[in-house]
Design an enzyme around this catalytic site. Sequence first.
Site, mmCIF file in Angstrom:
data_model
loop_
_atom_site.group_PDB
_atom_site.id
_atom_site.type_symbol
_atom_site.label_atom_id
_atom_site.label_comp_id
_atom_site.label_asym_id
_atom_site.label_seq_id
_atom_site.Cartn_x
_atom_site.Cartn_y
_atom_site.Cartn_z
ATOM 1 N N LYS A 117 -4.224 -9.634 -9.248
ATOM 2 C CA LYS A 117 -5.147 -10.139 -8.221
ATOM 3 C C LYS A 117 -6.423 -9.283 -8.225
ATOM 4 O O LYS A 117 -6.345 -8.055 -8.275
ATOM 5 C CB LYS A 117 -4.476 -10.037 -6.840
ATOM 6 C CG LYS A 117 -5.412 -10.376 -5.670
ATOM 7 C CD LYS A 117 -4.823 -9.963 -4.320
ATOM 8 C CE LYS A 117 -5.704 -8.923 -3.643
ATOM 9 N NZ LYS A 117 -6.336 -9.259 -2.398
ATOM 10 N N LYS A 156 0.824 -1.203 0.000
ATOM 11 C CA LYS A 156 0.000 0.000 0.000
ATOM 12 C C LYS A 156 0.859 1.253 0.000
ATOM 13 O O LYS A 156 0.588 2.201 -0.743
ATOM 14 C CB LYS A 156 -0.967 0.003 1.187
ATOM 15 C CG LYS A 156 -2.086 -1.002 0.937
ATOM 16 C CD LYS A 156 -3.218 -0.909 1.929
ATOM 17 C CE LYS A 156 -4.318 -1.878 1.504
ATOM 18 N NZ LYS A 156 -4.980 -2.536 2.595
ATOM 19 N N LYS A 177 -10.680 -4.853 -4.539
ATOM 20 C CA LYS A 177 -11.464 -3.616 -4.502
ATOM 21 C C LYS A 177 -10.582 -2.427 -4.816
ATOM 22 O O LYS A 177 -11.009 -1.459 -5.422
ATOM 23 C CB LYS A 177 -12.042 -3.390 -3.104
ATOM 24 C CG LYS A 177 -13.102 -4.353 -2.696
ATOM 25 C CD LYS A 177 -13.567 -4.015 -1.271
ATOM 26 C CE LYS A 177 -13.996 -5.241 -0.514
ATOM 27 N NZ LYS A 177 -13.110 -5.588 0.605
HETATM 28 P P1 ADP Z 1 -9.826 -6.524 -1.353
HETATM 29 O O1 ADP Z 1 -8.415 -6.914 -1.710
HETATM 30 O O2 ADP Z 1 -10.720 -6.564 -2.535
HETATM 31 O O3 ADP Z 1 -9.924 -5.224 -0.590
HETATM 32 P P2 ADP Z 1 -10.230 -7.761 1.209
HETATM 33 O O4 ADP Z 1 -8.831 -7.413 1.574
HETATM 34 O O5 ADP Z 1 -11.339 -7.038 1.897
HETATM 35 O O6 ADP Z 1 -10.385 -7.629 -0.376
HETATM 36 O O7 ADP Z 1 -10.421 -9.314 1.388
HETATM 37 C C1 ADP Z 1 -11.440 -9.984 2.082
HETATM 38 C C2 ADP Z 1 -11.200 -11.472 1.947
HETATM 39 O O8 ADP Z 1 -11.281 -11.862 0.559
HETATM 40 C C3 ADP Z 1 -9.804 -11.925 2.429
HETATM 41 O O9 ADP Z 1 -9.901 -13.213 2.991
HETATM 42 C C4 ADP Z 1 -9.012 -11.982 1.161
HETATM 43 O O10 ADP Z 1 -7.918 -12.864 1.235
HETATM 44 C C5 ADP Z 1 -10.058 -12.503 0.183
HETATM 45 N N1 ADP Z 1 -9.716 -12.075 -1.181
HETATM 46 C C6 ADP Z 1 -9.720 -10.808 -1.657
HETATM 47 N N2 ADP Z 1 -9.349 -10.775 -2.954
HETATM 48 C C7 ADP Z 1 -9.100 -12.063 -3.308
HETATM 49 C C8 ADP Z 1 -8.696 -12.690 -4.520
HETATM 50 N N3 ADP Z 1 -8.470 -11.990 -5.623
HETATM 51 N N4 ADP Z 1 -8.531 -14.030 -4.518
HETATM 52 C C9 ADP Z 1 -8.768 -14.771 -3.395
HETATM 53 N N5 ADP Z 1 -9.171 -14.231 -2.219
HETATM 54 C C10 ADP Z 1 -9.328 -12.905 -2.162
#
Ligand code: ADP
Length: 321
Positions: A189, A110, A192
Site C-alpha cells: 500500500k 504500527k 507516507k
Molecule cells: P498515509 O498512510 O500515507 O500516512 P494517511 O493515513 O494520512 O496516509 O491517509 C489520508 C487519507 O488518504 C485516508 O483517507 C487514507 O485512507 C487515504 N490513503 C492513504 N494511502 C492510500 C492508498 N495507498 N490508497 C488509497 N487511499 C489511501
Amino acid sequence: MRTLTGIQPSGILHLGNYLGAMQPAIAAQEGGNCFYFIADYHSMTSLTDPAKRREYTRGVALDWLACGLDPKKAVLWRQSDVPEVCELAWMLGTLAPMGLLERAHSYKDKTARGIAANVGLFTYPVLMAADILLFDTTHVPVGRDQKQHVEMTRDMAIKFNLTYGETFVIPDSVIRDESAVVPGLDGQKMSKSYGNTLELFGDEKATRKKIMGIPMDSRTPAEPKPDADQNIAIRLLKVVAEPGYAREMEERLRAGGLGYGDLKKALFEQVWDHFAAARARRAELVADAGHVDQVLRDGAERARAIAATVLDRARRACGLR
Ligand code: ADP
Ligand code: TRP
C-alpha cells in the site's frame, strides 16, 4: 447529507491520499455541504517536530486548494482551530470499550512494526470519531485502510445514543473500489510511513527517477507477460490514466513487445500530465500566502459554528449542562 474527511499533516501528500480521499471529496463538493480538515492533532501521534508540522499543514492546505477544493463550495480548516473536538473525544472515550480500540488494525500494524505506542496513538480512533460526529456527518470518503475507523465511529455513536438518547448521526464510509488501495512503488500500500510514495507535487526529475526506479523482473521485452495485471506500473496506470489507455498498455505488456523502460516512461508522462493544471495552480497559491491563511480562517469560523451546536447537544444529552 454532509461529507467530511481529514488528512494528517504528517508528511508530503501522495497519489494514494489523492485518489483515496481528496479526489472523491472534491467531486462531492458540487453537491454542497462538504467539510474537509487538516488533522494536525492526529499528526501529533507520530510527528514531534513543530517546524515540520507547520510546514506539512501548509502543504496539505495548498494541495487541497491546488487539486480543486473550492472554498466557496467546501469548508477547509485546521483541526486544532476547532478545539471543541477534544471535548467530544473525551465524552466518546468514556464509552469506548478498551477491546474496541485494541482491535484497531492501524494501531496493531504500527505496534507490530515496532513503533512505541503512546496513549494518543491508542485513542486515535476516538478523536477521529469526534471529528466525524461533531459535524453530523453522513458520508466519509477515505481509502480502505480507514474503513474500520469509520465502523468504530458508528459503534461509538450508537453507544452514545443508547446511553444518553438520540444525539449523533450515524455516518458511512465512502470507498471507491478502483482506488481503495493505491499500490506504492514497492507493491505494498502506498503510504507516507513506508517510503514508497509518488508525491503529488514532487519535482520533475525526482518523480521521473522514482518511476524509472520501480523494480521489474528480468524477462525480455519480447516475452509475453500473462501476469500483466500484477505489474506495478500497470496498476498505477489504471488509477491515473484513461481506462482505455491503461487497458491498451496492459494488453501490450501481456502480448509481449512492450519493454519495461517504455512502460515506465509512459507512466511518468501520465502521472506528470495528470497533475499539470494542479501544479500550475499550486505555484500561484504559494505566491499568495495571505489567501491560504484567509481560507483557513474562514473555514475555522464556519466549522466552529456547527461544532458549537452539536457539542451543546451532546453536553445536554449527557448531563454536563
Ligand atoms: P498515509 O498512510 O500515507 O500516512 P494517511 O493515513 O494520512 O496516509 O491517509 C489520508 C487519507 O488518504 C485516508 O483517507 C487514507 O485512507 C487515504 N490513503 C492513504 N494511502 C492510500 C492508498 N495507498 N490508497 C488509497 N487511499 C489511501
Ligand atoms: N485517520 C485518518 C488517516 O490517517 C485521518 C482522519 C482523522 C480522518 N480524522 C478523520 C479521516 C475524520 C476521515 C474523517 O487517514
